[in-house]
Design an enzyme around this catalytic site. Structure first.
Site, PDB file in Angstrom:
ATOM      1  CG  HIS A 262      34.560  39.770  28.831  1.00  0.00           C
ATOM      2  ND1 HIS A 262      33.759  40.852  28.582  1.00  0.00           N
ATOM      3  CD2 HIS A 262      34.250  39.350  30.083  1.00  0.00           C
ATOM      4  CE1 HIS A 262      33.015  41.086  29.641  1.00  0.00           C
ATOM      5  NE2 HIS A 262      33.284  40.195  30.570  1.00  0.00           N
TER       6      HIS A 262
HETATM    7  C1  UD1 Z   1      35.723  38.847  34.920  1.00  0.00           C
HETATM    8  C2  UD1 Z   1      34.369  38.680  35.580  1.00  0.00           C
HETATM    9  C3  UD1 Z   1      33.277  39.262  34.669  1.00  0.00           C
HETATM   10  C4  UD1 Z   1      33.618  40.676  34.240  1.00  0.00           C
HETATM   11  C5  UD1 Z   1      34.998  40.664  33.594  1.00  0.00           C
HETATM   12  C6  UD1 Z   1      35.402  42.044  33.122  1.00  0.00           C
HETATM   13  C7  UD1 Z   1      34.194  36.748  37.060  1.00  0.00           C
HETATM   14  C8  UD1 Z   1      33.618  35.406  37.228  1.00  0.00           C
HETATM   15  N1  UD1 Z   1      34.047  37.300  35.854  1.00  0.00           N
HETATM   16  O1  UD1 Z   1      35.771  37.998  33.803  1.00  0.00           O
HETATM   17  O2  UD1 Z   1      32.060  39.279  35.375  1.00  0.00           O
HETATM   18  O3  UD1 Z   1      32.660  41.156  33.331  1.00  0.00           O
HETATM   19  O4  UD1 Z   1      35.936  40.176  34.558  1.00  0.00           O
HETATM   20  O5  UD1 Z   1      36.608  41.995  32.396  1.00  0.00           O
HETATM   21  O6  UD1 Z   1      34.742  37.282  37.991  1.00  0.00           O
HETATM   22  N2  UD1 Z   1      43.659  37.477  32.799  1.00  0.00           N
HETATM   23  C9  UD1 Z   1      44.788  38.072  32.273  1.00  0.00           C
HETATM   24  N3  UD1 Z   1      45.057  39.332  32.684  1.00  0.00           N
HETATM   25  C10 UD1 Z   1      44.310  40.005  33.600  1.00  0.00           C
HETATM   26  C11 UD1 Z   1      43.166  39.367  34.109  1.00  0.00           C
HETATM   27  C12 UD1 Z   1      42.851  38.119  33.688  1.00  0.00           C
HETATM   28  O7  UD1 Z   1      45.493  37.499  31.465  1.00  0.00           O
HETATM   29  O8  UD1 Z   1      44.624  41.137  33.958  1.00  0.00           O
HETATM   30  C13 UD1 Z   1      43.307  36.116  32.383  1.00  0.00           C
HETATM   31  C14 UD1 Z   1      43.081  35.194  33.566  1.00  0.00           C
HETATM   32  O9  UD1 Z   1      44.250  34.619  33.982  1.00  0.00           O
HETATM   33  C15 UD1 Z   1      42.076  34.212  33.005  1.00  0.00           C
HETATM   34  C16 UD1 Z   1      41.296  35.037  32.020  1.00  0.00           C
HETATM   35  O10 UD1 Z   1      42.081  36.178  31.705  1.00  0.00           O
HETATM   36  O11 UD1 Z   1      42.744  33.179  32.314  1.00  0.00           O
HETATM   37  C17 UD1 Z   1      39.958  35.446  32.552  1.00  0.00           C
HETATM   38  O12 UD1 Z   1      40.085  36.253  33.717  1.00  0.00           O
HETATM   39  P1  UD1 Z   1      39.001  36.191  34.895  1.00  0.00           P
HETATM   40  O13 UD1 Z   1      39.384  37.150  35.938  1.00  0.00           O
HETATM   41  O14 UD1 Z   1      38.761  34.769  35.253  1.00  0.00           O
HETATM   42  O15 UD1 Z   1      37.635  36.594  34.323  1.00  0.00           O
HETATM   43  P2  UD1 Z   1      37.170  37.566  33.192  1.00  0.00           P
HETATM   44  O16 UD1 Z   1      36.885  36.775  31.974  1.00  0.00           O
HETATM   45  O17 UD1 Z   1      38.071  38.748  33.072  1.00  0.00           O
END
Ligand code: UD1
Length: 358
Positions: free
Chosen positions: A204
């Site tokens: 991820h």
């Molecule tokens: C985040 C953390 C990372 C951690 C990871 C665990 C930061 C910078 N990164 O990354 O350190 O290892 O979580 O999973 O904080 N999204 C969904 N559903 C959700 C959550 C997110 O669809 O429940 C989507 C968001 O809208 C976004 C993408 O997934 O488009 C990434 O989510 P984001 O929270 O930015 O970071 P992660 O890649 O999950």
């Protein structure tokens, strides 16, 4: 004393959960804030339900487009909570955006900050998590560390030694509490797999999944590996977005599924032959479980998992990953040991310290 426990994403929940039982045995007041950075049911509420014996006090609704929008929304809402609750200490875990957002608010409001998992460094400032770690550590009043490299890193950055407290790994507290039940459930049977005979894959990190060429290479590699050993691939939302947007083809042999509840993921990990990952926490969990772990990142902020654990850092050498998997299936395994204080009692040590000093 009143403590505010902050959590925002999947890997935060296990760390904060480790504090609940030890805190409940004291007369310390505490409340829990979920910043809502992860909001999908399977990334959040399913995991929380399985880990927390108490209700979450505040849930910030942050299903908002745009990283900075989400970041600032969390700050504004968290300030309101702090104004109302007036905590003496805010406890923030890990390195995610919520960690830094809430630390900044606490710092502006002169509330003490305790950072769980302080001092880890990948020395790669292209990782958003590295920036979050450095800034949070420098805002913090108490820095709870999980491994010896952390203290050295913090010293080098000029953090005073009295602030650094080696307590061990809170993530392992939750793992230890859950693992027997996880194994008993034999979740692998649900996917028609047999124990010790499949590979578990998670990816991820933006560096792997937002870079399309690299993501294609990773999926190509996995498609090949799936001809040697069954592969289970719980797909993170960020990764799924990228795969869909770019029409990347995943081989039919691969068992691609939604992100899993904690119990099921732990069960699958504990019974796997090998894990391929870019996660931080999974490098630690495999080290504790003695499971072979191949990390597809150029660096790790958790060097102890390589020095004494079962983890190997392979960067983007995907040919090497295939070779390693083949060797593992033939029985060539890296032996590992469990690091000091990864013993299920880190949460107790943290609460003991807070009780004594505040
Ligand atoms: C985040 C953390 C990372 C951690 C990871 C665990 C930061 C910078 N990164 O990354 O350190 O290892 O979580 O999973 O904080 N999204 C969904 N559903 C959700 C959550 C997110 O669809 O429940 C989507 C968001 O809208 C976004 C993408 O997934 O488009 C990434 O989510 P984001 O929270 O930015 O970071 P992660 O890649 O999950």
């Amino acid at each position: 004393m009143k403590i505010c426990l902050v959590m925002g994403t999947r890997p935060n929940f296990m760390k904060i959960a480790s504090l609940i039982d030890p805190l409940s045995r004291t007369d310390i007041n505490f409340f829990i804030v979920h910043t809502g950075q992860h909001y999908d049911k399977n990334m959040s509420s399913d995991i929380i339900k399985s880990l927390f014996p108490v209700e979450i006090d505040y849930l910030i609704k942050s299903n908002i487009e745009g990283e900075i929008n989400q970041f600032s929304h969390i700050m504004v809402e968290f300030e309101k909570i702090c104004d109302f609750e007036k905590p003496d200490i805010v406890v923030v875990p890990g390195d995610v955006n919520s960690t830094l957002a809430c630390s900044l608010v606490a710092s502006k409001k002169n509330i003490k900050i305790a950072h769980l998992e302080a001092g880890l460094r990948s020395f790669d400032r292209d990782m958003p998590e590295e920036i979050n770690r450095i800034l949070t550590d420098h805002l913090s009043d108490i820095l709870f560390t999980t491994e010896k490299s952390a203290k050295i890193n913090l010293f080098k950055e000029g953090i005073k030694k009295e602030k650094i407290i080696f307590v061990g790994n809170t993530m392992i507290d939750s793992l230890k509490k859950t693992i027997d039940k996880a194994i008993k459930n034999k979740f692998y049977e649900k996917y028609r797999l047999s124990s010790n005979n499949y590979c578990l894959l998670t990816i991820h990190r933006p560096s792997n999944v937002d870079d399309i060429d690299r993501l294609k290479k990773i999926i190509d590699m996995i498609n090949t590996i799936s001809k040697t050993i069954k592969v289970v691939f719980p797909i993170h939302p960020r990764t799924l977005n990228s795969i869909k947007l770019n029409n990347i083809n995943i081989n039919d042999e691969i068992i691609d599924i939604e992100p899993l509840p904690y119990l099921e993921f732990l069960g699958l990990m504990a019974e796997s032959k090998v894990v391929i990952t870019d996660s931080g926490g999974i490098q630690e969990e495999t080290t504790y479980l003695g499971i072979q772990c191949l990390t597809i990142r150029d660096n790790t902020e958790r060097p102890i998992t390589i020095e004494i654990g079962t983890n190997k850092l392979l960067g983007s050498d995907f040919e090497k990953v295939k070779k390693e998997v083949l060797e593992i299936t033939k029985g060539k395994l890296k032996k590992g040991r469990i690091p000091k204080y990864w013993d299920g009692r880190a949460g107790e040590r943290i609460v003991e310290f807070l009780k004594k000093h505040f």
